[in-house]
Scaffold this motif. Sequence first.
Motif, PDB file in Angstrom:
ATOM      1  N   TRP A 126       0.817  -1.208   0.000  1.00  0.00           N
ATOM      2  CA  TRP A 126       0.000   0.000   0.000  1.00  0.00           C
ATOM      3  C   TRP A 126       0.858   1.269   0.000  1.00  0.00           C
ATOM      4  CZ3 TRP A 126      -5.087  -1.034  -0.557  1.00  0.00           C
ATOM      5  CH2 TRP A 126      -5.569  -2.270  -0.120  1.00  0.00           C
ATOM      6  N   GLY A 127       0.172   2.408  -0.147  1.00  0.00           N
ATOM      7  CA  GLY A 127       0.764   3.717   0.110  1.00  0.00           C
ATOM      8  C   GLY A 127       2.074   3.992  -0.571  1.00  0.00           C
ATOM      9  N   SER A 128       3.101   4.148   0.218  1.00  0.00           N
ATOM     10  CA  SER A 128       4.407   4.557  -0.297  1.00  0.00           C
ATOM     11  C   SER A 128       5.252   3.376  -0.750  1.00  0.00           C
ATOM     12  CB  SER A 128       5.156   5.350   0.778  1.00  0.00           C
ATOM     13  OG  SER A 128       5.276   4.582   1.959  1.00  0.00           O
ATOM     14  N   GLY A 129       4.647   2.199  -0.900  1.00  0.00           N
ATOM     15  CA  GLY A 129       5.402   1.054  -1.394  1.00  0.00           C
ATOM     16  C   GLY A 129       6.323   0.478  -0.340  1.00  0.00           C
ATOM     17  N   ALA A 130       7.621   0.503  -0.615  1.00  0.00           N
ATOM     18  CA  ALA A 130       8.603  -0.114   0.275  1.00  0.00           C
ATOM     19  C   ALA A 130       8.590   0.513   1.665  1.00  0.00           C
ATOM     20  CB  ALA A 130      10.000  -0.001  -0.336  1.00  0.00           C
ATOM     21  N   ALA A 131       8.374   1.818   1.732  1.00  0.00           N
ATOM     22  CA  ALA A 131       8.349   2.486   3.037  1.00  0.00           C
ATOM     23  C   ALA A 131       7.154   2.015   3.858  1.00  0.00           C
ATOM     24  CB  ALA A 131       8.307   4.002   2.859  1.00  0.00           C
ATOM     25  N   TYR A 132       6.007   1.863   3.200  1.00  0.00           N
ATOM     26  CA  TYR A 132       4.831   1.337   3.906  1.00  0.00           C
ATOM     27  C   TYR A 132       5.106  -0.075   4.405  1.00  0.00           C
ATOM     28  CZ  TYR A 132       0.674  -1.291   4.751  1.00  0.00           C
ATOM     29  OH  TYR A 132      -0.223  -2.150   5.334  1.00  0.00           O
ATOM     30  N   THR A 133       5.602  -0.940   3.526  1.00  0.00           N
ATOM     31  CA  THR A 133       5.828  -2.336   3.884  1.00  0.00           C
ATOM     32  C   THR A 133       6.779  -2.455   5.066  1.00  0.00           C
ATOM     33  OG1 THR A 133       5.396  -3.084   1.615  1.00  0.00           O
ATOM     34  CG2 THR A 133       6.669  -4.553   3.032  1.00  0.00           C
ATOM     35  N   ALA A 134       7.820  -1.645   5.086  1.00  0.00           N
ATOM     36  CA  ALA A 134       8.773  -1.680   6.201  1.00  0.00           C
ATOM     37  C   ALA A 134       8.085  -1.277   7.504  1.00  0.00           C
ATOM     38  CB  ALA A 134       9.950  -0.748   5.914  1.00  0.00           C
ATOM     39  N   SER A 135       7.219  -0.256   7.427  1.00  0.00           N
ATOM     40  CA  SER A 135       6.507   0.205   8.619  1.00  0.00           C
ATOM     41  C   SER A 135       5.532  -0.856   9.116  1.00  0.00           C
ATOM     42  CB  SER A 135       5.761   1.507   8.302  1.00  0.00           C
ATOM     43  OG  SER A 135       5.032   1.957   9.419  1.00  0.00           O
ATOM     44  N   ALA A 136       4.783  -1.481   8.186  1.00  0.00           N
ATOM     45  CA  ALA A 136       3.815  -2.502   8.573  1.00  0.00           C
ATOM     46  C   ALA A 136       4.508  -3.724   9.164  1.00  0.00           C
ATOM     47  CB  ALA A 136       2.978  -2.897   7.368  1.00  0.00           C
ATOM     48  N   GLN A 144       3.828 -11.253   5.735  1.00  0.00           N
ATOM     49  CA  GLN A 144       4.205 -11.571   4.358  1.00  0.00           C
ATOM     50  C   GLN A 144       3.700 -10.472   3.434  1.00  0.00           C
ATOM     51  OE1 GLN A 144       5.858 -14.386   2.717  1.00  0.00           O
ATOM     52  NE2 GLN A 144       5.738 -12.854   1.088  1.00  0.00           N
ATOM     53  N   SER A 145       4.611  -9.751   2.788  1.00  0.00           N
ATOM     54  CA  SER A 145       4.224  -8.722   1.823  1.00  0.00           C
ATOM     55  C   SER A 145       3.826  -9.379   0.506  1.00  0.00           C
ATOM     56  CB  SER A 145       5.389  -7.757   1.584  1.00  0.00           C
ATOM     57  OG  SER A 145       5.042  -6.775   0.631  1.00  0.00           O
ATOM     58  N   THR A 155       1.132   8.896  10.880  1.00  0.00           N
ATOM     59  CA  THR A 155       2.131   9.728  11.551  1.00  0.00           C
ATOM     60  C   THR A 155       3.489   9.623  10.875  1.00  0.00           C
ATOM     61  OG1 THR A 155       2.596   7.954  13.154  1.00  0.00           O
ATOM     62  CG2 THR A 155       0.944   9.601  13.767  1.00  0.00           C
ATOM     63  N   GLU A 156       3.769   8.469  10.245  1.00  0.00           N
ATOM     64  CA  GLU A 156       5.037   8.294   9.533  1.00  0.00           C
ATOM     65  C   GLU A 156       4.951   8.728   8.067  1.00  0.00           C
ATOM     66  OE1 GLU A 156       6.216   4.233   9.991  1.00  0.00           O
ATOM     67  OE2 GLU A 156       6.322   4.352  12.183  1.00  0.00           O
ATOM     68  N   GLY A 157       3.747   9.040   7.596  1.00  0.00           N
ATOM     69  CA  GLY A 157       3.577   9.509   6.222  1.00  0.00           C
ATOM     70  C   GLY A 157       3.779   8.446   5.169  1.00  0.00           C
ATOM     71  N   VAL A 158       3.431   7.183   5.476  1.00  0.00           N
ATOM     72  CA  VAL A 158       3.654   6.103   4.506  1.00  0.00           C
ATOM     73  C   VAL A 158       2.377   5.681   3.782  1.00  0.00           C
ATOM     74  CG1 VAL A 158       5.683   5.238   5.721  1.00  0.00           C
ATOM     75  CG2 VAL A 158       3.422   4.279   6.269  1.00  0.00           C
ATOM     76  N   THR A 159       1.250   6.353   4.045  1.00  0.00           N
ATOM     77  CA  THR A 159       0.028   6.078   3.313  1.00  0.00           C
ATOM     78  C   THR A 159      -0.598   7.384   2.853  1.00  0.00           C
ATOM     79  OG1 THR A 159      -2.129   4.976   3.349  1.00  0.00           O
ATOM     80  CG2 THR A 159      -1.433   6.054   5.389  1.00  0.00           C
TER      81      THR A 159
END
Length: 445
Positions: free
Chosen positions: A59-69, A88-89, A356-360
Amino acid sequence: MGPGSSPLGRPVSRRSLLLGSLASAGAATFGFSACSPQVPGTSGAAPAGGTMTFWDMVWGSGAAYTASAKQAVSAYAPSGDSLGVTYQSVPWSNWYQTFTSAAASRTTPAVSSGAAFLPFSFIEQGVVAPADDLVKLLDTNKTNDFLPGILDQMKTSQGYAAVPWSLDLRVLWTRTSLLEKAGADVPTDWDSFIATGTKLAKIGVTGLALAAGSTTTDAQHTVSALMINNGGGMFAPDGTPDCVTDRNIETMDFLRECVAKGIIDPNAASYTSDNLTGDWVKGRVGMGWAQTGLDKTLPEADQSDVEVASPIAGPHGDKGTVYYINPLMMFTTTPSQASSEAFLAWYLDQIHTFWTEGVTTDLPVKQSIAQLPVIQQNKNLVRSIDEWQPIGKTIGAQAPAAFASLNAVDGGAASAGFVQQIVAGKTDSRALLETLQAGLEKVTK
């Protein structure tokens, strides 16, 4: 989710991938195919160590979102007899085949995020478990604070098909400097939209931005938003295709007028989402329906030049738009239904970090997240939540809730050809809708 951006880079476009995925699956009814590709190394069975699997889309910002999730899920500490969770992404490419294959072979995960209408197909097949007990758990925990009407859209005759976690909403954006240059006002209804669009066309600026190429669903979303804005839609209350109505004909007449007056760029028929983003970035677009994260796709210096307008009124005073509710599902292959519910109840309390992290770039669906300073300090997000979200509906707008066949329509070939004909401007309104009706009847049988 769809095109957007974050400080960490331009994300994957989920909605752009839907068309290709569904087309490759035949865009037909949601049947299972055991020969479709799967995500390797995942299964609904509990691996050694007493854990279950969570599939999460990019979702969202791609790799940045996945790392956060992934980091959020790693902090989960189950209590009592509840199982732990392995993250699992899952990519959007071939998502349709990934899920149908897993369903056919009973290798679905315990829980998953996914496309908006996927759970409605799966609950009819008995592939996902109703989320009613999870909703009761949220009530008990006093964390059932979804925005008005959002949870209700997940209700089916078999129970809640899923719970929501974010909202992909279409709102009208305007570019302040270009409207000022054209001597035009922010529109308040369809007549003033035509007036503003005509003035923009005179200075060589697109007044209704669309991308109707074969690799994106952008134009389909805008047309759906406008149908809903006029009290129409593609389906009757019972979920059957119902395209050729007076309200829909009025909407087609409006779009045909936009084409005739140069408000819609004729090149839009072949535009990709990247083409459209490029036009916004280069200042070639004055107005258009887009996601709530549109401003983040522009250079930082230009982000304050675009603004979410208040909802405009249709010819009969109706206001409305289209939205897609991003779901969290629980599969019947889970090693422990109680563990699936416990995890998702916990996870919904952690997802505020994505904002709050801006990833979505999608909207939150929980009141507690909507009240965060990062949301409340952004006037475009506040207007989207306060004014646009309450009037949003799914592409099955006339029905009381979403239903299974919407999964075969979302991004399918029938809608793609329909919007390309609109941009071409050579087909009368009734004929356009008759063609769409025939296409939808074919894929929803």
